[in-house]
Design an enzyme around this catalytic site. Structure first.
Site, PDB file in Angstrom:
ATOM      1  N   ASN A  10       0.827  -0.789   0.018  1.00  0.00           N
ATOM      2  CA  ASN A  10      -0.171   0.349   0.192  1.00  0.00           C
ATOM      3  C   ASN A  10       1.048   1.119  -0.009  1.00  0.00           C
ATOM      4  O   ASN A  10       1.532   1.730   0.919  1.00  0.00           O
ATOM      5  CB  ASN A  10      -1.009  -0.302   1.590  1.00  0.00           C
ATOM      6  CG  ASN A  10      -1.990   1.500   1.804  1.00  0.00           C
ATOM      7  OD1 ASN A  10      -1.785   2.194   0.503  1.00  0.00           O
ATOM      8  ND2 ASN A  10      -2.540   1.082   2.853  1.00  0.00           N
ATOM      9  N   TRP A  11       1.013   2.312  -1.174  1.00  0.00           N
ATOM     10  CA  TRP A  11       1.689   3.189  -1.215  1.00  0.00           C
ATOM     11  C   TRP A  11       1.248   4.177  -0.948  1.00  0.00           C
ATOM     12  O   TRP A  11       1.903   5.565  -0.684  1.00  0.00           O
ATOM     13  CB  TRP A  11       2.139   2.785  -2.752  1.00  0.00           C
ATOM     14  CG  TRP A  11       3.088   2.198  -3.196  1.00  0.00           C
ATOM     15  CD1 TRP A  11       3.561   0.668  -2.820  1.00  0.00           C
ATOM     16  CD2 TRP A  11       3.971   1.990  -4.869  1.00  0.00           C
ATOM     17  NE1 TRP A  11       4.085   0.412  -3.340  1.00  0.00           N
ATOM     18  CE2 TRP A  11       4.312   0.619  -4.754  1.00  0.00           C
ATOM     19  CE3 TRP A  11       4.295   2.345  -5.522  1.00  0.00           C
ATOM     20  CZ2 TRP A  11       4.651   0.022  -5.319  1.00  0.00           C
ATOM     21  CZ3 TRP A  11       3.927   2.213  -6.730  1.00  0.00           C
ATOM     22  CH2 TRP A  11       4.861   0.910  -7.219  1.00  0.00           C
ATOM     23  N   HIS A  95      -9.310   1.017   4.799  1.00  0.00           N
ATOM     24  CA  HIS A  95      -8.279   1.612   5.242  1.00  0.00           C
ATOM     25  C   HIS A  95      -8.455   2.432   7.022  1.00  0.00           C
ATOM     26  O   HIS A  95      -8.916   3.663   7.076  1.00  0.00           O
ATOM     27  CB  HIS A  95      -7.338   1.973   4.563  1.00  0.00           C
ATOM     28  CG  HIS A  95      -5.132   2.050   4.850  1.00  0.00           C
ATOM     29  ND1 HIS A  95      -5.577   3.422   6.319  1.00  0.00           N
ATOM     30  CD2 HIS A  95      -4.569   1.041   4.842  1.00  0.00           C
ATOM     31  CE1 HIS A  95      -4.045   2.529   6.891  1.00  0.00           C
ATOM     32  NE2 HIS A  95      -3.953   1.753   5.605  1.00  0.00           N
ATOM     33  N   GLU A  97      -6.607   5.079   7.754  1.00  0.00           N
ATOM     34  CA  GLU A  97      -6.706   6.606   7.531  1.00  0.00           C
ATOM     35  C   GLU A  97      -8.134   6.544   6.949  1.00  0.00           C
ATOM     36  O   GLU A  97      -8.208   7.987   7.020  1.00  0.00           O
ATOM     37  CB  GLU A  97      -5.630   6.472   6.300  1.00  0.00           C
ATOM     38  CG  GLU A  97      -4.117   6.002   7.302  1.00  0.00           C
ATOM     39  CD  GLU A  97      -2.775   5.348   6.985  1.00  0.00           C
ATOM     40  OE1 GLU A  97      -2.889   5.959   5.413  1.00  0.00           O
ATOM     41  OE2 GLU A  97      -1.996   4.612   7.613  1.00  0.00           O
ATOM     42  N   GLU A 167      -6.171  -5.071  11.023  1.00  0.00           N
ATOM     43  CA  GLU A 167      -4.513  -3.765  10.197  1.00  0.00           C
ATOM     44  C   GLU A 167      -4.701  -3.057  12.400  1.00  0.00           C
ATOM     45  O   GLU A 167      -5.634  -1.882  12.064  1.00  0.00           O
ATOM     46  CB  GLU A 167      -4.711  -2.904   9.590  1.00  0.00           C
ATOM     47  CG  GLU A 167      -4.300  -3.009   8.249  1.00  0.00           C
ATOM     48  CD  GLU A 167      -3.480  -2.233   7.721  1.00  0.00           C
ATOM     49  OE1 GLU A 167      -2.473  -2.908   7.018  1.00  0.00           O
ATOM     50  OE2 GLU A 167      -4.051  -1.325   6.734  1.00  0.00           O
ATOM     51  N   GLY A 173       2.184   2.461  10.831  1.00  0.00           N
ATOM     52  CA  GLY A 173       3.593   3.092   9.955  1.00  0.00           C
ATOM     53  C   GLY A 173       3.699   3.817  11.778  1.00  0.00           C
ATOM     54  O   GLY A 173       4.967   4.768  11.937  1.00  0.00           O
ATOM     55  N   SER A 213       3.421  -2.100  10.508  1.00  0.00           N
ATOM     56  CA  SER A 213       4.928  -2.156  11.236  1.00  0.00           C
ATOM     57  C   SER A 213       5.364  -3.621  10.686  1.00  0.00           C
ATOM     58  O   SER A 213       6.569  -3.957  10.656  1.00  0.00           O
ATOM     59  CB  SER A 213       5.207  -2.222  12.186  1.00  0.00           C
ATOM     60  OG  SER A 213       4.570  -0.270  11.886  1.00  0.00           O
ATOM     61  N   GLY A 234       3.004  -1.570   4.442  1.00  0.00           N
ATOM     62  CA  GLY A 234       3.060   0.259   4.089  1.00  0.00           C
ATOM     63  C   GLY A 234       4.026   0.913   3.811  1.00  0.00           C
ATOM     64  O   GLY A 234       5.114   0.237   3.135  1.00  0.00           O
ATOM     65  N   GLY A 235       4.645   1.328   4.934  1.00  0.00           N
ATOM     66  CA  GLY A 235       6.631   1.478   4.684  1.00  0.00           C
ATOM     67  C   GLY A 235       7.159   0.901   4.640  1.00  0.00           C
ATOM     68  O   GLY A 235       8.191   1.331   3.021  1.00  0.00           O
TER      69      GLY A 235
HETATM   70  P1  PGA Z   1       2.789   0.083   7.471  1.00  0.00           P
HETATM   71  O1  PGA Z   1       1.278   0.042   7.129  1.00  0.00           O
HETATM   72  O2  PGA Z   1       3.206  -1.033   7.265  1.00  0.00           O
HETATM   73  O3  PGA Z   1       3.457   1.529   7.512  1.00  0.00           O
HETATM   74  O4  PGA Z   1       2.550   0.051   9.356  1.00  0.00           O
HETATM   75  C1  PGA Z   1       0.273  -0.613   6.721  1.00  0.00           C
HETATM   76  C2  PGA Z   1      -1.210  -0.188   5.572  1.00  0.00           C
HETATM   77  O5  PGA Z   1      -1.601   0.811   6.938  1.00  0.00           O
HETATM   78  O6  PGA Z   1      -0.888  -0.781   5.581  1.00  0.00           O
END
Ligand code: PGA
Length: 253
Positions: A10-11, A95, A97, A167, A173, A213, A234-235
């Site tokens: 997930n960019w 998600h 966010e 998640e 993050g 993470s 993500g990261g």
């Molecule tokens: P992260 O993000 O790997 O940076 O914790 C995961 C995500 O939000 O899908």
């Protein structure tokens, strides 16, 4: 039931078109083990370009959100038909966010899941509790509400038509991953809920991804848990070398 692992990147709101092409090219050029699926979800602006880079490779293209309508007066939204047009096969929905920064509700998320499914896109439905909810013992209640409401009236003919991503919000993050025990316990709970909601063979075929993470150092242990069928990253998905290490995870036992 053997489930094909899915490693999804997930960019988020990262990458220009040129950066996205370079990252996708580096990932598509590495040897991907034949027993697993890989999906990349760049921002909308880079979907077409990344789709062209991935043409002919087994790597799947995904989007980070989708509207429920085919077209119309929905400023700022992207329709399932538009995603299909650029070659998307999957779409991340709900998600944390989207839920917590942009106020998306379970009802809205349910409409997005239905819209994606109607157009043959595989929804990757994200659910997860906040730290406060976990610490006050509400994790399972929150996940059950998000799952049942998010999947209200969603009929599935096969477990391959939907992916669930667990998640925990506190792990996204933050560098603070759920322990393998927490991940397995929660995934098992989600699996049982799915068995309650769908036929058992559909629920046991469905993939439940862990996200929060995930990195090259913790992926092997997470993927070794019975009900962890993949990762939403993500990261660590923004660098080709770390994402490729994640793709090449090895179960530790
Ligand atoms: P992260 O993000 O790997 O940076 O914790 C995961 C995500 O939000 O899908």
């Amino acid at each position: 039931m053997e489930r094909r692992p899915l490693l999804a990147g997930n960019w988020k709101m990262h990458t220009t078109i040129a950066e996205a092409e370079a990252l996708a090219r580096a990932i598509a050029q590495t040897a991907i083990p034949a027993d697993r699926d890989v999906m990349l979800a760049p921002p909308f602006t880079a979907l077409a370009a990344v789709g062209r880079v991935l043409a002919g490779s087994p790597v799947l293209l995904g989007a980070q959100n989708v509207c429920w309508e085919e077209k119309g007066a929905f400023t700022g939204e992207i329709s399932p038909a538009m995603l299909q047009d650029v070659g998307c096969r999957q779409v991340i929905i709900g998600h944390s966010e989207r839920r917590h920064i942009f106020g998306e509700t379970d009802g809205m998320i349910n409409k997005r899941v239905a819209g994606a499914a109607r157009f043959g896109l595989v929804p990757v439905l994200c659910i997860g509790e906040t730290l406060e909810e976990r610490e006050s013992g509400q994790t399972f209640q929150v996940l059950e509400r998000q799952l049942r409401n998010g999947l209200l009236d969603i009929k599935l003919a096969s477990g391959k038509e939907l992916v669930v991503a667990y998640e925990p919000v506190w792990a996204i993050g933050t560098g603070k991953t759920a322990t393998v025990e927490q991940a397995q316990e929660t995934h098992h709970f989600v699996r049982n809920l799915l068995i309650d909601m769908y036929e058992k063979n559909i629920a046991t075929q469905m993939r439940i991804l862990y996200g929060g993470s995930v990195n090259p150092d913790n992926v092997d242990a997470l993927m070794s848990q019975d009900d962890v069928d993949g990762a939403l990253v993500g990261g660590a998905a923004l660098k080709a070398d770390s994402f490729c290490s994640i793709i090449n995870f090895k179960k530790s036992a």
